[in-house]
Design a protein around this motif. Structure first.
Motif, PDB file in Angstrom:
ATOM      1  N   ARG A  87       0.841  -1.196   0.000  1.00  0.00           N
ATOM      2  CA  ARG A  87       0.000   0.000   0.000  1.00  0.00           C
ATOM      3  C   ARG A  87       0.873   1.241   0.000  1.00  0.00           C
ATOM      4  O   ARG A  87       1.813   1.344   0.772  1.00  0.00           O
ATOM      5  CB  ARG A  87      -0.886  -0.034   1.256  1.00  0.00           C
ATOM      6  CG  ARG A  87      -1.714   1.202   1.492  1.00  0.00           C
ATOM      7  CD  ARG A  87      -2.914   1.177   0.564  1.00  0.00           C
ATOM      8  NE  ARG A  87      -3.986   2.009   1.075  1.00  0.00           N
ATOM      9  CZ  ARG A  87      -4.156   3.281   0.745  1.00  0.00           C
ATOM     10  NH1 ARG A  87      -3.310   3.876  -0.048  1.00  0.00           N
ATOM     11  NH2 ARG A  87      -5.188   3.947   1.212  1.00  0.00           N
ATOM     12  N   LYS A  89       1.985   4.485   1.017  1.00  0.00           N
ATOM     13  CA  LYS A  89       1.799   5.370   2.175  1.00  0.00           C
ATOM     14  C   LYS A  89       2.685   6.587   1.995  1.00  0.00           C
ATOM     15  O   LYS A  89       3.895   6.477   1.989  1.00  0.00           O
ATOM     16  CB  LYS A  89       2.210   4.643   3.472  1.00  0.00           C
ATOM     17  CG  LYS A  89       1.232   3.570   3.900  1.00  0.00           C
ATOM     18  CD  LYS A  89       0.155   4.134   4.827  1.00  0.00           C
ATOM     19  CE  LYS A  89      -0.720   3.012   5.359  1.00  0.00           C
ATOM     20  NZ  LYS A  89      -2.128   3.281   5.308  1.00  0.00           N
ATOM     21  N   ASN A 346      -4.525   4.954  -4.256  1.00  0.00           N
ATOM     22  CA  ASN A 346      -4.174   3.634  -3.752  1.00  0.00           C
ATOM     23  C   ASN A 346      -3.921   2.687  -4.926  1.00  0.00           C
ATOM     24  O   ASN A 346      -4.824   1.971  -5.361  1.00  0.00           O
ATOM     25  CB  ASN A 346      -5.321   3.111  -2.873  1.00  0.00           C
ATOM     26  CG  ASN A 346      -4.994   1.750  -2.287  1.00  0.00           C
ATOM     27  OD1 ASN A 346      -3.887   1.230  -2.476  1.00  0.00           O
ATOM     28  ND2 ASN A 346      -5.944   1.176  -1.581  1.00  0.00           N
ATOM     29  N   ASP A 372     -10.380   5.528   4.754  1.00  0.00           N
ATOM     30  CA  ASP A 372      -9.601   4.851   3.727  1.00  0.00           C
ATOM     31  C   ASP A 372     -10.453   3.675   3.260  1.00  0.00           C
ATOM     32  O   ASP A 372     -10.659   2.719   4.008  1.00  0.00           O
ATOM     33  CB  ASP A 372      -8.282   4.372   4.351  1.00  0.00           C
ATOM     34  CG  ASP A 372      -7.366   3.743   3.324  1.00  0.00           C
ATOM     35  OD1 ASP A 372      -7.893   3.291   2.277  1.00  0.00           O
ATOM     36  OD2 ASP A 372      -6.157   3.701   3.558  1.00  0.00           O
TER      37      ASP A 372
END
Ligand SMILES: [Fe+2]
Length: 405
Positions: A87, A89, A346, A372
């Motif tokens: 993911r 970040k 994402n 999210d």
């Protein structure tokens, strides 16, 4: 028999099956129907982020029946390639980076006005001054690429020619960074993107901004701009050749139908392949004197339709994964009818970005909350049901991005 294989195990001659699965929900599944042509193709699709494919062992020229030890895939080490990137970040939250990104964007815009004006006036381009700006862009992109990218859609200047140079540079460097290019590569890619259209400063404005279809003669003049950009930059001592190639080849197409040299496939430089996707996306989503901006989600659908023709296989798809189906700054309606602004992309799940929920079903303001979509527990699961035009609802996404966490 249909088998699922890791991308690294795909060998020439294996027949990939189009599963019909929705690409947006299975972004890591390679599903272009047909035989794998070469090891280079396998390498390329792994580089584009694909992890697996379904193959039909009854079709294709691959020798499935050879004894195991003689099969080419035995030479592929297990688990080396095709790992998930995890993911995305950001290092710095959107609310913080957006202010720094804005300073970088404004400075770049002033620079673009300068170099376009000076190129038109005396054929001079201040190439050296670009290096510092590209570095600053890269720093911002590394901290949180969503911030600088959101600005490419928030600035609604009519000064398309200037904003376009900056937007394509921002999108190209951020995309190149996502593709794993080195810092040195990104610096040169950023410079190529910044100057890719500088030759347009020599095209008469009535052709450049003509609302209708160009005449054949006008189109010929327009098509000269990559070479004109190239010539303006070629004067510079020591300019790397790959910057010049990124510039002069940015309208070449994968299928050979581009210009000026009708290059095709692998003959087109990687920088130009990246710039061309960013270029088309920005052109579609920009306001012009003769057209309103297109919604990013619609533009991405068009980009997807151009895959494998205008763009190299995988490039459009990877770009969409990187940006998300609903790019940062989009106003979206959720499946519970609330509305919010997309605040973080994402790439692992392009349909599930971060959203700052700020309005109820009737677009009345409600207490803001950051969610999210990819990390909501199953029983609270929400989806994006629609992307809306923020201008129609009088919403300024920039205000909400400053509040995002
Ligand atoms: Fe161009």
């Amino acid at each position: 028999m249909i088998k699922k294989l890791p991308a690294a195990a795909l060998r020439p001659g294996m027949h990939v099956v189009d599963t019909g699965l929705d690409w947006t929900e299975h972004p890591y599944l390679y599903a272009e129907e047909g035989e794998i042509a070469s090891d280079a193709q396998t390498k390329g699709l792994i580089a584009d982020g694909y992890e697996a494919a379904f193959v039909d062992t009854d079709r294709g020229s691959y020798a499935w029946n050879l004894p195991k030890g003689l099969r080419p895939e035995q030479q592929v080490r297990d688990g080396v390639i095709g790992e998930k990137t995890g993911r995305h970040k950001p290092e710095i939250p959107m609310a913080v980076e957006i202010h720094r990104a804005k300073a970088v964007y404004d400075e770049s815009l002033a620079f673009a006005k300068d170099f376009m004006t000076s190129a038109a006036k005396d054929g001079k381009v201040d190439y050296e001054a670009a290096a510092g700006l590209v570095e600053e862009m890269l720093d911002s992109v590394t901290r949180n690429y969503d911030a600088l990218i959101s600005l490419t859609k928030l600035k609604t200047f009519d000064e398309y020619t200037f904003t376009h140079c900056i937007n394509v540079s921002v999108l190209s460097t951020a995309f190149g960074n996502y593709l794993g290019l080195s810092h040195e590569d990104l610096r040169d890619l950023g410079a190529a993107a910044l100057f890719h259209d500088v030759g347009k400063s020599l095209v008469p404005p009535d052709i450049l901004n003509k609302p209708g279809k160009l005449t054949d003669q006008e189109f010929l003049i327009m098509q000269k701009h990559p070479e004109r950009s190239y010539r303006l930059l070629r004067e510079k001592k020591g300019i790397p050749k790959r910057i010049l190639r990124g510039i002069v080849e940015h309208h070449e197409k994968f299928n050979g139908a581009g210009y000026p040299r009708h290059l095709a496939g692998e003959d087109i430089h990687l920088f130009a392949r990246i710039i061309s996707v960013a270029d088309v996306y920005d052109a579609l989503t920009s306001r012009r004197v003769y057209k309103p901006p297109m919604m990013p989600s619609k533009a991405l659908t068009i980009l997807y339709g151009m895959r494998g023709k205008d763009f190299h296989p995988g490039k459009a798809e990877t770009f969409i994964k990187f940006l998300g189906i609903y790019p940062v700054g989009s106003l979206v309606r959720l499946s519970n009818n609330e509305h919010g602004i997309v605040t973080g992309s994402n790439p692992d799940a392009p349909l599930k970005p971060s959203v700052l929920v700020a309005f109820d079903a009737n677009m009345k303001a409600i207490p803001k909350r950051q969610i999210d979509l990819a990390e909501l527990p199953a029983k609270e699961s929400l989806e994006i049901s629609e992307c809306l035009d923020h201008a129609q609802f009088g919403v300024d996404p920039g205000v909400y991005l400053q509040l995002a966490q």
